[in-house]
Enzyme design. Sequence first.
Site, PDB file in Angstrom:
ATOM      1  N   ILE A  15     107.437  30.887 -12.471  1.00 54.17           N
ATOM      2  CA  ILE A  15     106.965  29.272 -12.702  1.00 54.17           C
ATOM      3  C   ILE A  15     106.771  28.683 -11.479  1.00 54.17           C
ATOM      4  O   ILE A  15     107.828  28.391 -10.641  1.00 54.17           O
ATOM      5  CB  ILE A  15     107.746  28.838 -13.541  1.00 54.17           C
ATOM      6  CG1 ILE A  15     108.408  29.669 -15.051  1.00 54.17           C
ATOM      7  CG2 ILE A  15     107.680  27.381 -13.830  1.00 54.17           C
ATOM      8  CD1 ILE A  15     107.084  29.884 -15.627  1.00 54.17           C
ATOM      9  N   LYS A  16     105.585  28.065 -11.173  1.00 51.56           N
ATOM     10  CA  LYS A  16     105.432  27.173 -10.337  1.00 51.56           C
ATOM     11  C   LYS A  16     105.655  25.694 -10.434  1.00 51.56           C
ATOM     12  O   LYS A  16     105.216  25.269 -11.365  1.00 51.56           O
ATOM     13  CB  LYS A  16     103.859  27.085  -9.781  1.00 51.56           C
ATOM     14  CG  LYS A  16     103.563  27.241  -8.202  1.00 51.56           C
ATOM     15  CD  LYS A  16     101.962  27.474  -8.177  1.00 51.56           C
ATOM     16  CE  LYS A  16     101.540  27.367  -6.643  1.00 51.56           C
ATOM     17  NZ  LYS A  16     100.162  27.698  -6.440  1.00 51.56           N
ATOM     18  N   VAL A  17     106.810  25.298  -9.665  1.00 48.39           N
ATOM     19  CA  VAL A  17     107.204  23.930  -9.959  1.00 48.39           C
ATOM     20  C   VAL A  17     107.129  22.877  -8.986  1.00 48.39           C
ATOM     21  O   VAL A  17     107.187  23.431  -7.547  1.00 48.39           O
ATOM     22  CB  VAL A  17     108.744  24.299  -9.939  1.00 48.39           C
ATOM     23  CG1 VAL A  17     109.542  23.048 -10.115  1.00 48.39           C
ATOM     24  CG2 VAL A  17     109.096  25.279 -10.912  1.00 48.39           C
ATOM     25  N   ALA A  34     102.426  30.838 -12.372  1.00 47.53           N
ATOM     26  CA  ALA A  34     101.889  29.901 -13.161  1.00 47.53           C
ATOM     27  C   ALA A  34     102.421  28.262 -13.176  1.00 47.53           C
ATOM     28  O   ALA A  34     103.555  28.349 -13.264  1.00 47.53           O
ATOM     29  CB  ALA A  34     102.061  30.347 -14.764  1.00 47.53           C
TER      30      ALA A  34
END
Length: 211
Positions: free
Chosen positions: A82-84, A56
């Site tokens: 978590i896509k950073v 996400a």
Amino acid sequence: MKIFIDTANLNEIKEASSFPFVDGVTTNPSLIAKEGRDLVSTIKEITTLIDGPISAEVKEDNATNMYKEAKEYAKMHKNIVIKVPMTLEGMKLTKMLSKEGIKTNVTLIFTPAQAILAAKCGATYVSPFMGRLDDITKGTGVELISEVRYLFDLYGFDTEIIAASIRSLDHVHEALHAGAHVATIPYKVILKMLEHPLTTKGLEIFKEASK
């Protein structure tokens, strides 16, 4: 090697959920927007379909604001990653989340240096973009995967490499040979992995022989 499906199309994800070799999902806000859907509700629905890592993506911003958004995503399901973004603020966020045991996927990796920085900050995954690099010079995508794998092994990083921006079977084969831990693959390309003309011909021969 793990195989993730790279899509925001819920019909494709529902279908892929029955494939015994699909291990997770990656998506992003632009893919979700193309489907004409709300980001949060889409991610929530994906968590009911796939029992594996689900990326996400937070909006690019300062680390404090991205942290708040990331924490909301992380609350949704234990499988959320978590896509950073690969930025200085993104690296601050990666470090913050890794200290809390929240998994991260640092995206838009185009150099070994970027991958090393992300790994040093505790990234669970890094996502080198094969297709976008090959748009500039063919072959540079697989070279990047190979270099990053060599360096991670050399320095003992646990960070896994996701071969991303895969557009063809050639990219899949290259990612396999380069030692990517994960390949995130569009639905249509996953189906092509099952096919070969000689397989089709052999099945026809067997079918005819069984009559």
